[in-house]
Structure formats: structure tokens, C-alpha cells
Design a protein around this motif. Structure first.
Motif, PDB file in Angstrom:
ATOM      1  N   ASN A 103     141.620  73.831  69.416  1.00  0.00           N
ATOM      2  CA  ASN A 103     140.525  72.940  69.035  1.00  0.00           C
ATOM      3  C   ASN A 103     140.419  72.932  67.511  1.00  0.00           C
ATOM      4  OD1 ASN A 103     138.301  71.337  68.889  1.00  0.00           O
ATOM      5  ND2 ASN A 103     136.912  72.720  69.969  1.00  0.00           N
ATOM      6  N   HIS A 106     137.010  72.143  65.559  1.00  0.00           N
ATOM      7  CA  HIS A 106     135.801  72.900  65.885  1.00  0.00           C
ATOM      8  C   HIS A 106     135.000  73.163  64.609  1.00  0.00           C
ATOM      9  CE1 HIS A 106     133.190  76.097  67.404  1.00  0.00           C
ATOM     10  NE2 HIS A 106     133.506  75.673  68.617  1.00  0.00           N
ATOM     11  N   ASP A 108     133.509  75.638  63.470  1.00  0.00           N
ATOM     12  CA  ASP A 108     133.676  76.936  62.804  1.00  0.00           C
ATOM     13  C   ASP A 108     134.942  77.008  61.955  1.00  0.00           C
ATOM     14  OD1 ASP A 108     135.738  77.162  64.609  1.00  0.00           O
ATOM     15  OD2 ASP A 108     134.902  78.865  65.695  1.00  0.00           O
ATOM     16  N   ARG A 109     135.783  75.941  62.015  1.00  0.00           N
ATOM     17  CA  ARG A 109     137.021  75.859  61.232  1.00  0.00           C
ATOM     18  C   ARG A 109     137.992  76.997  61.541  1.00  0.00           C
ATOM     19  NH1 ARG A 109     134.831  75.223  55.196  1.00  0.00           N
ATOM     20  NH2 ARG A 109     133.537  76.939  55.966  1.00  0.00           N
ATOM     21  N   GLY A 112     137.563  77.452  67.051  1.00  0.00           N
ATOM     22  CA  GLY A 112     136.615  77.919  68.055  1.00  0.00           C
ATOM     23  C   GLY A 112     136.608  79.420  68.237  1.00  0.00           C
ATOM     24  N   ARG A 114     135.689  81.802  65.777  1.00  0.00           N
ATOM     25  CA  ARG A 114     135.025  82.412  64.624  1.00  0.00           C
ATOM     26  C   ARG A 114     134.586  83.846  64.916  1.00  0.00           C
ATOM     27  NH1 ARG A 114     134.405  82.375  59.336  1.00  0.00           N
ATOM     28  NH2 ARG A 114     134.255  80.101  59.330  1.00  0.00           N
TER      29      ARG A 114
END
Length: 271
Positions: A103, A106, A108-109, A112, A114
Motif C-alpha cells: 500500500n 498509505h 504513514d508513508r 501501512g 508505521r
């Protein structure tokens, strides 16, 4: 479904129990603490201008404190490594059982993941604490002019740096392999479709111009889609997290570098 979940939980618990059952961690931590304490006790007498070398009682106090701190720190690091191994093993099992979907967009970079990168960074912080303790000892040896007599103490710094690297990348390795595998499968799927469409267009070069135009447009889009997919991350951390990790690495060498500069600057000014 409930029985399967309970079975998986039981397997995870068994992995953790098997990892923590051996007593080698306590023995290794105690051995490290004793060896390091003996070293501190022997070298305290050679330190000049230090209150810990002025009398046997302060030396004994420092030695006992070193024994306790090194034992606790060693147990912390060994348990940390064990936790990393358990987490890696669990993630590897789950990725083998289930399909891993990348992903890349997402919020959170990190694809997904994080929470996983945050955990890895915190383990690196803990390793950096031990590294700062070692660097403080090295700093004392450098500033008091006894570093050349105990040169082997410097070898602990690269070992601590290696430990920080293991603590950071260890929990992320299984996720990295899953992300890389998922990305490669997507790229292969796009490449197969590109090859099929390209062959179809090549076979119809003498056909209708509109069909050729549509086919050409499609393979252009496939090529752009391939380039976009190729940019998908394969490590579950972003640049900011990696910069923080690099700062933890610098903590291992900051004080020794300061000590070396304190020794070199007066010599350079005399010239």
C-alpha cells in the motif's frame, strides 16, 4: 475460524517460549558484566585526575556499579535481540500464509507498517543508550591520555554500531522481503501483460490504424504503470525515520570524536 486463530496463537506462544527457555542469556550477560567490571577495576588505577582512582573505596563502588549496569544492559540487549528474532519469525510465518499487499499511498508513508518501523527505531534507541555508555568510557580514556594503553576498548564502538543496525533492520527484514516479493509479482504481472499486448500489436501492424493506435496507447499506459509500480517502497520506513536512525548511530561516536578534538586542537594551535 476461532479454532484456527487459537491454534495460531498457541504456535506464536510456543515460539516465544522456545526462545526464552534457554538460560544462555543470563550466563552471557553475567560473563560480560564480570569481564567488563574486571577491566574497569584494573584500569581505574591508571586514570589520572579522577576521583574514582584516588582511593580503593571509590574504585570498588565504580566496579560494582559497572557490574550491575553492564549486566542489566546486557540482559536488555539480549532480550531485545530475542524479541527481534521472535517478531521476525512470526512475520515470516504470516507472510508465508497470507498474501502481502503493498500500500504505497498509505498516509504513514511506510506502506501501512508505521508501527513496525517505530518499534525498530525504539530498539535502535535502546542499543544507542548502551553505545553512549561505552562512548563515555572511551571519552575518559582519550581525554586522560590512557587510550593508547587500552586501544582494544575502541573495538566496542563498531560492535555497538553493528548492534544498532541489527536492532533497527532486524524487525523490518521479514516485512522487507514481503514487500519486495509483492512488488516483484506486480511487476512481473504488468510485464507479462505488456509483452502480450505488444506481441498482439506487432502482429497487426498491417491492420486497422485505429486498432493500432489504441494498442499503442495501452502499452504506453502499461509502461507508465510499470514505472509507477517500480517506485513502490520495499522497506517499511520513510526518510524521516531513517534520519533518526542515523542520529542514533552518531551517538556512538560523538563523545570519542569530541575527545579526539580536545586532544588535537591544542597541538594544532601550538604549531
Amino acid at each position: 475460524m476461532l479454532e484456527i486463530d487459537e491454534l495460531e496463537i498457541e504456535k506464536v506462544n510456543q515460539i516465544a517460549l522456545n526462545a526464552y527457555k534457554p538460560q544462555w542469556r543470563k550466563l552471557l550477560a553475567l560473563s560480560s558484566a564480570v569481564i567488563f567490571s574486571i577491566f574497569v577495576f584494573a584500569t581505574r588505577f591508571g586514570l589520572k585526575n579522577s576521583w574514582t582512582s584516588s582511593h580503593p573505596l571509590p574504585i570498588l563502588m565504580v566496579t560494582i556499579a559497572t557490574l550491575i549496569v553492564v549486566y542489566i544492559g546486557s540482559m536488555l540487549i539480549l532480550n531485545l535481540i530475542t524479541n527481534i528474532w521472535i517478531l521476525h519469525h512470526i512475520l515470516k510465518r504470516e507472510l508465508e500464509r497470507k498474501e502481502f499487499n503493498v500500500n504505497p499511498l498509505h498516509p504513514d508513508r511506510c506502506g501501512g507498517l508505521r508501527s513496525l518501523s517505530d518499534y525498530a527505531l525504539k530498539t535502535a534507541y535502546l542499543a544507542a543508550v548502551l553505545g553512549m555508555m561505552v562512548s563515555l568510557i572511551v571519552y575518559q580514556f582519550i581525554t586522560r591520555g590512557t587510550g593508547q594503553n587500552y586501544w582494544f576498548i575502541y573495538l566496542i564502538i563498531p560492535i555497538d554500531i553493528l548492534l544498532s543496525i541489527v536492532c533497527f533492520f532486524g524487525p523490518l527484514l521479514a516485512a522487507h522481503r514481503g514487500m519486495r516479493k509483492a512488488k516483484e509479482e506486480l511487476l512481473r504481472e504488468i510485464a507479462r501483460q505488456f509483452q502480450a499486448d505488444y506481441s498482439q500489436i506487432h502482429a497487426s501492424l498491417t491492420g486497422d490504424a485505429e486498432t493500432l493506435k489504441q494498442g499503442t496507447e495501452k502499452i504506453k499506459n502499461l509502461r507508465a504503470f510499470y514505472s509507477l509500480t517500480d517506485k513502490f517502497p520495499v522497506w517499511p520506513f520513510d526518510i524521516q525515520t531513517f534520519r533518526r536512525f542515523l542520529l542514533t548511530i552518531s551517538a556512538h561516536v560523538f563523545l570519542p570524536v569530541i575527545g579526539i578534538l580536545q586532544k588535537l586542537i591544542p597541538l594544532l594551535l601550538k604549531k
